[in-house]
Motif scaffolding. Structure first.
Motif, PDB file in Angstrom:
ATOM      1  N   ASP A  66     -46.750  56.229  78.845  1.00 31.60           N
ATOM      2  CA  ASP A  66     -45.475  55.856  79.451  1.00 31.60           C
ATOM      3  C   ASP A  66     -45.183  54.381  79.200  1.00 31.60           C
ATOM      4  OD1 ASP A  66     -43.066  56.223  80.715  1.00 31.60           O
ATOM      5  OD2 ASP A  66     -43.889  56.083  82.742  1.00 31.60           O
ATOM      6  N   PHE A  67     -45.515  53.934  77.977  1.00 32.67           N
ATOM      7  CA  PHE A  67     -45.232  52.566  77.536  1.00 32.67           C
ATOM      8  C   PHE A  67     -45.665  51.523  78.559  1.00 32.67           C
ATOM      9  CE2 PHE A  67     -42.774  55.046  74.664  1.00 32.67           C
ATOM     10  CZ  PHE A  67     -42.822  54.347  73.489  1.00 32.67           C
ATOM     11  N   PHE A  68     -46.881  51.664  79.044  1.00 33.37           N
ATOM     12  CA  PHE A  68     -47.535  50.683  79.915  1.00 33.37           C
ATOM     13  C   PHE A  68     -46.969  50.623  81.332  1.00 33.37           C
ATOM     14  CE2 PHE A  68     -47.639  48.093  75.772  1.00 33.37           C
ATOM     15  CZ  PHE A  68     -48.826  48.645  75.347  1.00 33.37           C
ATOM     16  N   GLN A  69     -46.125  51.550  81.735  1.00 35.22           N
ATOM     17  CA  GLN A  69     -45.501  51.467  83.058  1.00 35.22           C
ATOM     18  C   GLN A  69     -46.566  51.327  84.130  1.00 35.22           C
ATOM     19  OE1 GLN A  69     -45.201  53.176  86.114  1.00 35.22           O
ATOM     20  NE2 GLN A  69     -43.474  51.942  86.717  1.00 35.22           N
ATOM     21  N   ALA A  70     -46.394  50.347  85.017  1.00 37.95           N
ATOM     22  CA  ALA A  70     -47.352  50.115  86.096  1.00 37.95           C
ATOM     23  C   ALA A  70     -46.682  50.075  87.465  1.00 37.95           C
ATOM     24  CB  ALA A  70     -48.113  48.810  85.854  1.00 37.95           C
ATOM     25  N   ALA A  71     -45.468  49.557  87.551  1.00 36.42           N
ATOM     26  CA  ALA A  71     -44.771  49.456  88.833  1.00 36.42           C
ATOM     27  C   ALA A  71     -43.307  49.138  88.562  1.00 36.42           C
ATOM     28  CB  ALA A  71     -45.390  48.348  89.689  1.00 36.42           C
ATOM     29  N   CYS A  72     -42.498  49.296  89.600  1.00 37.27           N
ATOM     30  CA  CYS A  72     -41.111  48.842  89.502  1.00 37.27           C
ATOM     31  C   CYS A  72     -40.709  48.183  90.812  1.00 37.27           C
ATOM     32  CB  CYS A  72     -40.156  49.958  89.121  1.00 37.27           C
ATOM     33  SG  CYS A  72     -39.916  51.224  90.363  1.00 37.27           S
ATOM     34  N   VAL A  73     -39.779  47.273  90.699  1.00 35.71           N
ATOM     35  CA  VAL A  73     -39.241  46.532  91.836  1.00 35.71           C
ATOM     36  C   VAL A  73     -37.734  46.721  91.780  1.00 35.71           C
ATOM     37  CG1 VAL A  73     -39.006  44.273  92.903  1.00 35.71           C
ATOM     38  CG2 VAL A  73     -41.125  44.866  91.697  1.00 35.71           C
ATOM     39  N   LEU A  74     -37.174  47.223  92.867  1.00 38.92           N
ATOM     40  CA  LEU A  74     -35.758  47.551  92.890  1.00 38.92           C
ATOM     41  C   LEU A  74     -34.943  46.537  93.668  1.00 38.92           C
ATOM     42  CD1 LEU A  74     -36.068  51.373  93.645  1.00 38.92           C
ATOM     43  CD2 LEU A  74     -35.822  50.260  91.416  1.00 38.92           C
ATOM     44  N   GLY A  75     -33.844  46.098  93.074  1.00 40.35           N
ATOM     45  CA  GLY A  75     -32.868  45.288  93.787  1.00 40.35           C
ATOM     46  C   GLY A  75     -32.000  46.213  94.627  1.00 40.35           C
ATOM     47  N   LYS A  76     -31.028  45.647  95.286  1.00 39.54           N
ATOM     48  CA  LYS A  76     -30.136  46.436  96.137  1.00 39.54           C
ATOM     49  C   LYS A  76     -29.112  47.175  95.291  1.00 39.54           C
ATOM     50  CE  LYS A  76     -30.776  43.770 100.179  1.00 39.54           C
ATOM     51  NZ  LYS A  76     -30.606  42.613 100.907  1.00 39.54           N
ATOM     52  N   PRO A  77     -28.778  48.415  95.683  1.00 41.91           N
ATOM     53  CA  PRO A  77     -27.734  49.149  94.965  1.00 41.91           C
ATOM     54  C   PRO A  77     -26.409  48.387  95.006  1.00 41.91           C
ATOM     55  CG  PRO A  77     -28.941  50.605  96.435  1.00 41.91           C
ATOM     56  CD  PRO A  77     -29.371  49.204  96.755  1.00 41.91           C
ATOM     57  N   ALA A  78     -25.647  48.516  93.936  1.00 42.23           N
ATOM     58  CA  ALA A  78     -24.369  47.815  93.825  1.00 42.23           C
ATOM     59  C   ALA A  78     -23.267  48.801  93.467  1.00 42.23           C
ATOM     60  CB  ALA A  78     -24.469  46.741  92.745  1.00 42.23           C
ATOM     61  N   GLU A  79     -22.079  48.486  93.899  1.00 43.92           N
ATOM     62  CA  GLU A  79     -20.904  49.261  93.488  1.00 43.92           C
ATOM     63  C   GLU A  79     -20.611  48.916  92.038  1.00 43.92           C
ATOM     64  OE1 GLU A  79     -18.848  51.394  95.274  1.00 43.92           O
ATOM     65  OE2 GLU A  79     -20.344  51.323  96.882  1.00 43.92           O
ATOM     66  N   CYS A  80     -20.504  49.926  91.196  1.00 41.30           N
ATOM     67  CA  CYS A  80     -20.187  49.662  89.795  1.00 41.30           C
ATOM     68  C   CYS A  80     -19.645  50.919  89.153  1.00 41.30           C
ATOM     69  CB  CYS A  80     -21.418  49.172  89.037  1.00 41.30           C
ATOM     70  SG  CYS A  80     -22.624  50.461  88.708  1.00 41.30           S
ATOM     71  N   ASP A  81     -19.050  50.753  88.004  1.00 45.34           N
ATOM     72  CA  ASP A  81     -18.597  51.857  87.184  1.00 45.34           C
ATOM     73  C   ASP A  81     -19.728  52.175  86.211  1.00 45.34           C
ATOM     74  OD1 ASP A  81     -17.464  53.609  85.369  1.00 45.34           O
ATOM     75  OD2 ASP A  81     -15.935  52.200  84.670  1.00 45.34           O
ATOM     76  N   PRO A  82     -20.396  53.316  86.364  1.00 44.15           N
ATOM     77  CA  PRO A  82     -21.514  53.621  85.459  1.00 44.15           C
ATOM     78  C   PRO A  82     -21.127  53.597  83.976  1.00 44.15           C
ATOM     79  CG  PRO A  82     -21.501  55.147  87.305  1.00 44.15           C
ATOM     80  CD  PRO A  82     -20.229  54.353  87.380  1.00 44.15           C
ATOM     81  N   MET A  83     -19.874  53.909  83.680  1.00 43.53           N
ATOM     82  CA  MET A  83     -19.441  53.897  82.274  1.00 43.53           C
ATOM     83  C   MET A  83     -19.412  52.477  81.709  1.00 43.53           C
ATOM     84  SD  MET A  83     -19.064  56.976  81.180  1.00 43.53           S
ATOM     85  CE  MET A  83     -17.961  56.943  79.780  1.00 43.53           C
ATOM     86  N   ALA A  84     -19.395  51.455  82.570  1.00 49.30           N
ATOM     87  CA  ALA A  84     -19.337  50.061  82.109  1.00 49.30           C
ATOM     88  C   ALA A  84     -20.717  49.417  82.030  1.00 49.30           C
ATOM     89  CB  ALA A  84     -18.429  49.248  83.034  1.00 49.30           C
ATOM     90  N   LEU A  85     -21.786  50.158  82.293  1.00 49.64           N
ATOM     91  CA  LEU A  85     -23.125  49.559  82.289  1.00 49.64           C
ATOM     92  C   LEU A  85     -23.543  49.022  80.928  1.00 49.64           C
ATOM     93  CD1 LEU A  85     -25.059  52.015  84.649  1.00 49.64           C
ATOM     94  CD2 LEU A  85     -24.291  49.670  85.146  1.00 49.64           C
ATOM     95  N   LEU A 142     -30.412  51.977  73.939  1.00 49.80           N
ATOM     96  CA  LEU A 142     -29.928  53.171  73.236  1.00 49.80           C
ATOM     97  C   LEU A 142     -28.418  53.192  73.040  1.00 49.80           C
ATOM     98  CD1 LEU A 142     -32.120  55.989  74.868  1.00 49.80           C
ATOM     99  CD2 LEU A 142     -32.488  54.829  72.690  1.00 49.80           C
ATOM    100  N   GLY A 143     -27.769  52.031  73.066  1.00 49.75           N
ATOM    101  CA  GLY A 143     -26.322  51.960  72.945  1.00 49.75           C
ATOM    102  C   GLY A 143     -25.615  51.945  74.294  1.00 49.75           C
ATOM    103  N   HIS A 144     -26.207  52.610  75.275  1.00 51.27           N
ATOM    104  CA  HIS A 144     -25.655  52.680  76.633  1.00 51.27           C
ATOM    105  C   HIS A 144     -26.763  53.169  77.555  1.00 51.27           C
ATOM    106  CE1 HIS A 144     -23.090  53.565  80.028  1.00 51.27           C
ATOM    107  NE2 HIS A 144     -22.033  53.127  79.361  1.00 51.27           N
ATOM    108  N   PRO A 145     -26.975  52.534  78.718  1.00 50.79           N
ATOM    109  CA  PRO A 145     -28.036  52.993  79.628  1.00 50.79           C
ATOM    110  C   PRO A 145     -27.919  54.465  80.021  1.00 50.79           C
ATOM    111  CG  PRO A 145     -27.269  50.835  80.301  1.00 50.79           C
ATOM    112  CD  PRO A 145     -26.335  51.306  79.216  1.00 50.79           C
ATOM    113  N   LEU A 146     -26.702  54.989  80.099  1.00 47.39           N
ATOM    114  CA  LEU A 146     -26.552  56.406  80.456  1.00 47.39           C
ATOM    115  C   LEU A 146     -27.072  57.327  79.363  1.00 47.39           C
ATOM    116  CD1 LEU A 146     -23.084  56.451  82.251  1.00 47.39           C
ATOM    117  CD2 LEU A 146     -25.375  56.181  83.237  1.00 47.39           C
ATOM    118  N   ASP A 147     -27.139  56.830  78.131  1.00 51.40           N
ATOM    119  CA  ASP A 147     -27.702  57.636  77.048  1.00 51.40           C
ATOM    120  C   ASP A 147     -29.200  57.857  77.260  1.00 51.40           C
ATOM    121  OD1 ASP A 147     -25.164  57.728  76.012  1.00 51.40           O
ATOM    122  OD2 ASP A 147     -25.563  56.313  74.378  1.00 51.40           O
ATOM    123  N   ALA A 148     -29.870  56.899  77.897  1.00 50.25           N
ATOM    124  CA  ALA A 148     -31.283  57.087  78.233  1.00 50.25           C
ATOM    125  C   ALA A 148     -31.441  58.197  79.270  1.00 50.25           C
ATOM    126  CB  ALA A 148     -31.884  55.777  78.750  1.00 50.25           C
TER     127      ALA A 148
END
Length: 177
Positions: A75-94, A117-123
């Motif tokens: 899993d490409f060295f995955q060890a942990a993740c740290v999450l910021g606060k959710p934000a209002e956004c348009d997913p198509m603009a990511l 991958l060109g767009h985060p939603l493509d992942a």
């Protein structure tokens, strides 16, 4: 998985690195068993997006000599993740979101959502399709780390304060002590 602002023991990692990522939590299922999901369909399934830090851990030394199958299995060295606060956004603009990584206050890299991958939603679509080929569905409530906007920054000295900033989403921070 840790909340933003967490302090983690560096002794829990061998050779940690920081990645600047966008994470999305799905509010609806994405079923790719019969058809490939469109970017718009993925966007419609996103309940929230947030800035995130993926902490990777090089457990192998010369990781470039491992080859893709080993990296995928690990899993490409995955060890942990740290999450910021959710934000209002348009997913198509990511794809237009600019991100940067800072270590101990110094900028160490910049990137954009389009670097994933060109767009985060493509992942997310790729993941849904990989699950669909196995007869599974990407379920509502799932958190998906979409991939790094910025080249991995390897941490060599501790303590280290890492921060990622993503325009329109906010920040995520972690301290490795």
């Amino acid at each position: 998985m840790h909340p933003g602002g967490a302090a983690l023991a560096s002794s829990g990692f061998r050779a940690p690195g920081i990645e600047c990522e966008i994470a999305v939590r799905l509010g609806g299922d994405v079923d790719a068993r019969r058809r490939t999901p469109t970017r718009a369909r993925i966007a419609g399934a996103v309940a929230e997006a947030m800035p995130a830090i993926e902490i990777v851990d090089n457990r192998y030394g010369d990781w470039s000599a491992l080859g893709t199958p080993t990296l995928i299995a690990d899993d490409f060295f995955q060890a942990a993740c740290v999450l910021g606060k959710p934000a209002e956004c348009d997913p198509m603009a990511l794809d237009r979101a600019a991100g940067r990584t800072l270590i101990n206050g110094a900028e160490t890299g910049r990137g954009a959502g389009s670097d994933v991958l060109g767009h985060p939603l493509d992942a997310v679509a790729w993941l849904a399709c990989a699950l669909g080929r196995r007869g599974a569905v990407l379920r509502a409530g799932t958190l998906v780390m979409t991939g790094s906007l910025v080249k991995t920054v390897w941490i060599e000295r501790f303590p280290a304060a890492a921060r990622v900033e993503i325009d329109g989403l906010g920040t995520a921070e972690v301290r490795l002590e």
